[in-house]
Design a protein around this motif. Sequence first.
Motif, PDB file in Angstrom:
ATOM      1  N   PHE A  17      -0.205 -23.511   1.435  1.00 20.56           N
ATOM      2  CA  PHE A  17      -1.311 -24.198   2.095  1.00 20.56           C
ATOM      3  C   PHE A  17      -2.313 -23.213   2.695  1.00 20.56           C
ATOM      4  CE2 PHE A  17       1.021 -28.015   1.365  1.00 20.56           C
ATOM      5  CZ  PHE A  17       0.041 -28.984   1.272  1.00 20.56           C
ATOM      6  N   GLY A  18      -1.861 -22.029   3.076  1.00 20.01           N
ATOM      7  CA  GLY A  18      -2.805 -20.984   3.482  1.00 20.01           C
ATOM      8  C   GLY A  18      -3.698 -20.604   2.309  1.00 20.01           C
ATOM      9  N   ALA A  19      -3.094 -20.481   1.116  1.00 23.63           N
ATOM     10  CA  ALA A  19      -3.861 -20.161  -0.093  1.00 23.63           C
ATOM     11  C   ALA A  19      -4.797 -21.307  -0.473  1.00 23.63           C
ATOM     12  CB  ALA A  19      -2.915 -19.840  -1.243  1.00 23.63           C
ATOM     13  N   LEU A  20      -4.323 -22.547  -0.342  1.00 29.35           N
ATOM     14  CA  LEU A  20      -5.178 -23.695  -0.646  1.00 29.35           C
ATOM     15  C   LEU A  20      -6.392 -23.748   0.299  1.00 29.35           C
ATOM     16  CD1 LEU A  20      -2.529 -26.455  -1.398  1.00 29.35           C
ATOM     17  CD2 LEU A  20      -4.192 -25.492  -3.014  1.00 29.35           C
ATOM     18  N   THR A  21      -6.170 -23.421   1.567  1.00 33.17           N
ATOM     19  CA  THR A  21      -7.287 -23.385   2.512  1.00 33.17           C
ATOM     20  C   THR A  21      -8.284 -22.303   2.104  1.00 33.17           C
ATOM     21  OG1 THR A  21      -5.808 -24.165   4.258  1.00 33.17           O
ATOM     22  CG2 THR A  21      -7.935 -23.258   4.957  1.00 33.17           C
ATOM     23  N   ALA A  22      -7.761 -21.166   1.643  1.00 31.82           N
ATOM     24  CA  ALA A  22      -8.632 -20.091   1.163  1.00 31.82           C
ATOM     25  C   ALA A  22      -9.439 -20.557  -0.048  1.00 31.82           C
ATOM     26  CB  ALA A  22      -7.803 -18.856   0.816  1.00 31.82           C
TER      27      ALA A  22
END
Length: 178
Positions: A17-22
């Motif tokens: 989810f950190g990557a998806l936010t990015a």
Amino acid sequence: MIKTQNSLRRMVYAAMFGALTAIGSLIVIPLQPLPITLQTLFTGLAGVLLGGYTGALSQIVYVLLGVIGLPVFAGGKAGLGTLMGPTGGYLIGFIVAAYIIGKIVEVRKAPGFAWISLSLIVGNLVIYTLGVAQLSLVAHLSIPKALLAGVAPFLIGDLLKLVAATLIALKLRNKIQI
């Protein structure tokens, strides 16, 4: 063994989810002084689907990626200067909002559309509050001017993202096991 698997699963989801936010930050509608992105969609989903602790952890991962220099903030920005600049309050707001959204959702065993929507509204209010506060301080704007610049242009888009996040969360909530 089960606790280790749970911890690993939480870390993987937080990283995802950190990557998806990015990725959401790369989809930009350029407005000044703040662009519209899909970051808040993924922040909300992180809170709803991962819960307070892991949702917040996912956003900490996202913010740390940007602080160390990866161009993951809106418009491909990066670095500590962005976190300390006019948009930094929104970035900190993502962490706090994901936590609060998750905690609100965790109150109900099987939250429905209205409860998830309420949690996302509260989360957006947290993001707006922290974002406007820092925008006002850093850009030397009065609170009304900061609200006009940092909230008003985003209300319709955020409402659409809120509905989308709620619908996506209702579809995915039984597929993600924390």
